[in-house]
Design a protein around this motif. Structure first.
Motif, short mmCIF file in Angstrom:
data_model
loop_
_atom_site.label_atom_id
_atom_site.label_comp_id
_atom_site.label_asym_id
_atom_site.label_seq_id
_atom_site.Cartn_x
_atom_site.Cartn_y
_atom_site.Cartn_z
N THR A 30 0.80 -1.23 0.00
CA THR A 30 0.00 0.00 0.00
C THR A 30 0.83 1.28 0.00
OG1 THR A 30 -0.13 -0.13 2.41
CG2 THR A 30 -2.01 -1.00 1.16
N VAL A 31 1.79 1.38 0.91
CA VAL A 31 2.45 2.68 1.11
C VAL A 31 3.96 2.66 0.94
CG1 VAL A 31 0.66 3.56 2.67
CG2 VAL A 31 2.60 2.30 3.63
N MET A 32 4.56 1.50 0.79
CA MET A 32 6.02 1.43 0.75
C MET A 32 6.59 2.17 -0.46
SD MET A 32 8.47 -1.95 0.68
CE MET A 32 8.54 -2.09 -1.11
N PRO A 33 7.64 2.97 -0.25
CA PRO A 33 8.31 3.59 -1.40
C PRO A 33 8.86 2.50 -2.33
CG PRO A 33 9.15 4.49 0.68
CD PRO A 33 8.30 3.32 1.03
N ARG A 34 8.77 2.74 -3.62
CA ARG A 34 9.14 1.66 -4.55
C ARG A 34 10.62 1.30 -4.47
NH1 ARG A 34 9.20 6.23 -7.67
NH2 ARG A 34 11.04 6.41 -9.00
N GLY A 35 11.45 2.26 -4.07
CA GLY A 35 12.88 1.99 -3.99
C GLY A 35 13.29 1.21 -2.75
N GLY B 213 16.49 17.75 -2.10
CA GLY B 213 17.24 16.54 -2.41
C GLY B 213 16.68 15.25 -1.82
N TYR B 214 15.49 15.33 -1.22
CA TYR B 214 14.88 14.13 -0.65
C TYR B 214 14.47 13.20 -1.78
CZ TYR B 214 11.49 11.49 2.24
OH TYR B 214 10.78 10.52 2.92
N ASP B 215 14.89 11.94 -1.69
CA ASP B 215 14.59 10.96 -2.73
C ASP B 215 13.22 10.31 -2.44
OD1 ASP B 215 14.37 8.84 -4.46
OD2 ASP B 215 16.40 8.08 -4.12
N MET B 216 12.22 10.77 -3.19
CA MET B 216 10.85 10.29 -2.96
C MET B 216 10.68 8.81 -3.29
SD MET B 216 8.56 12.54 -1.84
CE MET B 216 8.14 14.29 -1.83
N ARG B 220 8.60 8.86 1.83
CA ARG B 220 7.29 9.43 1.56
C ARG B 220 7.00 10.51 2.60
NH1 ARG B 220 2.84 6.05 0.86
NH2 ARG B 220 1.62 7.50 2.09
N VAL B 221 6.09 11.40 2.25
CA VAL B 221 5.73 12.52 3.11
C VAL B 221 4.28 12.35 3.53
CG1 VAL B 221 5.56 15.02 3.30
CG2 VAL B 221 7.29 14.01 1.80
N SER B 232 16.07 4.26 8.07
CA SER B 232 17.41 4.42 7.51
C SER B 232 17.47 3.71 6.17
CB SER B 232 18.47 3.79 8.44
OG SER B 232 18.52 4.46 9.68
N GLY B 233 18.52 3.99 5.43
CA GLY B 233 18.75 3.26 4.18
C GLY B 233 17.79 3.67 3.09
N SER B 234 17.09 2.71 2.52
CA SER B 234 16.25 3.01 1.36
C SER B 234 14.78 3.15 1.72
CB SER B 234 16.45 1.95 0.28
OG SER B 234 16.16 0.67 0.80
N ASP B 235 14.47 3.35 2.99
CA ASP B 235 13.08 3.60 3.39
C ASP B 235 13.07 4.60 4.54
OD1 ASP B 235 10.37 3.56 3.86
OD2 ASP B 235 10.18 1.38 3.94
#
Lengths: 491, 491
Positions: A30-35, B213-216, B220-221, B232-235
């Motif tokens: 649902t909400v996880m960033p794709r990266g 520079g925040y990597d969306m 997420r906001v 941390s990391g990629s989430d």
């Protein structure tokens, strides 16, 4: 603390961790960033590793040996039954096999998605063969000399036997094939016209969720690619999806998932986070989602109310009367896909899979011959030919994930829903009047009090028998379908 | 695998589980159904129990004994430094004390919220006294004969000493008090007028996040009651909030949290889920949030760009020029609340807390005398009297949660930001021209490459010294503030 109390405290903590792992799944869909996908895989693997260590912890074995079940009350005995069964099953599977299965199904799942997109069954066969081989090995370890398919089935429907399911499908098949043929021989009812605003679909879908008794203070509705229900106790979330041309997909996915979710929400809260604090089997779970969706949600009475709601939300969509709307909701058509099927044809899709997966497990069918076996059987049951593997034996995710034994629980759920609905009509005399007013409280209250509240207290068939007051059988479902679709199609 | 490799695999799994626990917190503050709070407390407790068991696992001690740090490369040695420190600290605190602290701070947190709502400091003193007593006990166990406050501080800012912070605050205080008095003696700049659509605030806030520079794709906001950054990391997710009368609250909360989040996102991905894979200290973290928010976000150059964006989003809001807008963004006012403070007064709020909490820990100040001590000091530094405890010693959550030693890291962050900004201006000559175009890439790229990427590789002061090329000192911050606010207020 007694050994039983220590064991239950440990179980509740394990239950809480299992809820956390489930929430990660919800988050991912649902909400996880794709990266975040790679990191998430490591997070899930770490949670699985913690849960697996707890499930096989020798301390659990020591507690199990120390507890005298006969000295416990009914609830305690039911808890022990679940804990013993789960511990024994987990420990029968060698750790190396469990690891190999997890690794292989993870790869097979990715390969399946690729093969489906490419319509390439041959490309999928090596990994599917490997999954099948490992599942047969697992089944043999679990069965300890008994029936391998039954041992796998037991993961989803404790106590169920393939021979009983075979008899159930044998009773269903001829009458469903005949009903299907007769209905499709008649002129097709008209369908919906136009497009349906997706924001308005979500608004109405939330109203439907509440109408069917979903407690929004202990859950939430989001969009996802595949509708699902997730969680137990006081945090049970559902997802649905929208398609601008097909609002029924959104609404009936929601009602279906609300059936699953209400089962979890309405379990006696004393059982929270324990083995009794979740739906007792896949079949009983499906009985709730199906009775909400079909017997209630697609009834003439309720669709009258829904028709008015949809007119309010969307204006004119080309359907001139409640009766025409009821026919549109329940329209049969030729369709390759199980998940898009109507009530009549759904179980035909399932029994095809049941027969094929039993043959795969027994060794009577080789993976390389699966595609042609599927296509032959489909033609026999549905009267038209599969045009591509994505519409045939590659359409479902289950086998790639090693879920052999899962499919028949869908039909068992429908059969159970048939029994429950017959009892419900007798118990709530003014049911249709209530449904016509959009008042589901009589129906869902009865299901909550007679079935959902018990969670895992009774065995699957027992809880259906207690609630419906009958020995579970396919007869009520068949009568219901023949009466409903006979009426709709003038058969 | 070598002992080091086994230890690192174990640490990575622990790191993944810690991410999961953090995600539960995010979920609770953003999307959790309100009725799920009790169950969530059990889920969090179960995760904490798993994490605690891993952090004190004797197997970690055995690995630590088996690893020869000197044989490792620089990264390996830094990993070992973190792992040894954490293991030793965790094992110095008796398990019974750790449990008692968790239980007491949980109760004290609830009581604090109640006491703040009721403006009842006396009602909070019994539990605060208990928390203080336990923290002094914990500090003594950690200090092993050394300074108790330093031992607590070490949890948030490894290596920092209270005597150094005392000197820092002594240097800051007179010049900030003087600057504050001089500015408030001048006419107040005009503020914003009207209301600001909250949907438009969120749209612009997302643009600001990306601009900084925040990597969306790896975050997420969302909205939450209190802005925070999590993961941390990629989430790495952030939250902000909206107030229809105060869009600056939304925008500068976002930029602040983006500073924290970018630090986490930009750490060398080889360190992911290891002790090096997160910000090295609270002070260094705050240096990033503060330099993003203040030195960059509240600069004359950048506010010119923001003014145009806000005019596009909201039309006329009663500010006629870029200069007037810059003055509004940086307006000083009498305010009781630390978190609502401007750049000049913020550190005065912090040093008040630093002095009081040191006196509480040393025993020089009794909890029953805290309110009057706070009020006396506030009057001395700010020149007006606290009107109620909720605006005084009950305003912050920290002490209720046992976070003694946390406050000074806020000012340390500001001081570090001052050093970094001086170096950044020298390293990026066209900085103001870039900021005036809404181009933050020069500034954030420099911070990423010179500081953020290192994660936990260097000690806090070292990484600031390496990036800024100077021994950290309060001088650059004071010069910056005096120049900026001297100019703004014509002092």
């Amino acid at each position: 603390m007694t050994a039983f109390e220590q064991l239950m405290a440990f179980q509740r903590e394990t239950g809480a961790l299992a809820q956390v792992a489930g929430r990660l799944n919800w988050d991912q869909e649902t909400v996880m960033p794709r990266g975040a996908a790679d990191q998430r895989a490591e997070e899930m693997a770490a949670m699985e590793s913690v849960l697996h260590a707890r499930r096989t912890d020798p301390q659990v074995g020591a507690w199990l040996a120390a507890v005298d079940d006969a000295a416990l009350d009914q609830v305690g005995q039911a808890q022990m039954r679940h804990i013993r069964r789960s511990f024994e099953r987990t420990n029968r599977v060698p750790a190396a096999l469990a690891t190999e299965l997890a690794r292989t199904t993870s790869r097979a799942h990715l390969k399946w998605a690729e093969a489906r997109a490419d319509n390439d069954f041959a490309g999928f066969t090596p990994l599917l063969s490997k999954v099948l081989e490992l599942k047969r090995e697992e089944g043999a370890a679990l069965a300890e000399g008994g029936d391998v398919y039954d041992a796998l089935l037991d993961d989803y429907e404790p106590g169920a036997k393939a021979t009983d399911l075979e008899a159930m499908f044998a009773a269903l098949r001829p009458r469903l094939v005949a009903l299907r043929a007769a209905a499709l021989d008649k002129p097709a009812p008209e369908g919906l016209q136009g497009t349906f605003d997706e924001g308005a679909q979500m608004k109405l879908t939330r109203l439907l969720a509440k109408t069917f008794g979903y407690d929004m203070s202990k859950g939430r509705v989001d969009k996802a690619v595949h509708p699902f229900s997730s969680g137990s106790g006081s945090d049970v979330r559902i997802t649905t999806r929208t398609n601008p041309n097909d609002p029924f997909n959104c609404f009936y996915s929601t009602i279906h998932e609300v059936g699953h979710a209400c089962y979890e929400q309405n379990i006696d809260e004393d059982y929270a986070l324990t083995p009794l604090g979740q739906g007792v089997s896949m079949g009983v779970h499906e009985s709730q989602s199906r009775i909400y969706e079909n017997q209630l949600g697609r009834s003439r009475a309720f669709t009258g109310w829904l028709y008015a709601q949809m007119r309010d939300s969307f204006g004119d969509f080309g359907i001139a009367s409640e009766d025409a709307f009821y026919a549109a909701v329940n329209r049969l058509s030729n369709n390759f896909i199980r998940t898009e099927s109507d009530e009549v044809q759904y179980n035909l899709h399932v029994m095809l899979r049941f027969d094929l997966e039993r043959a795969l497990i027994s060794g009577d069918l080789a993976v390389k011959d699966l595609e042609s076996a599927w296509n032959d059987r489909f033609l026999a049951d549905f009267g038209f030919a599969v045009d591509q593997p994505a519409h045939g034996c590659l359409q479902d995710v289950h086998w790639s994930e090693g879920l052999f034994g899962y499919f028949p629980t869908y039909s068992l759920g429908n059969v159970y829903a048939g029994c429950l609905y017959q009892a419900l009509r007798a118990a709530v005399p003014g049911l249709d009047d209530q449904l016509a007013e959009g008042d589901l409280s009589g129906a869902t209250g009865w299901l909550s009090a007679n079935l959902q509240t018990h969670g895992g207290l009774y065995e699957p068939r027992d809880v259906i028998a207690r609630a419906s007051g009958m020995t579970p059988s396919e007869a009520p479902l068949l009568s219901y379908l023949e009466e409903k679709f006979g009426g709709l199609y003038g058969i």
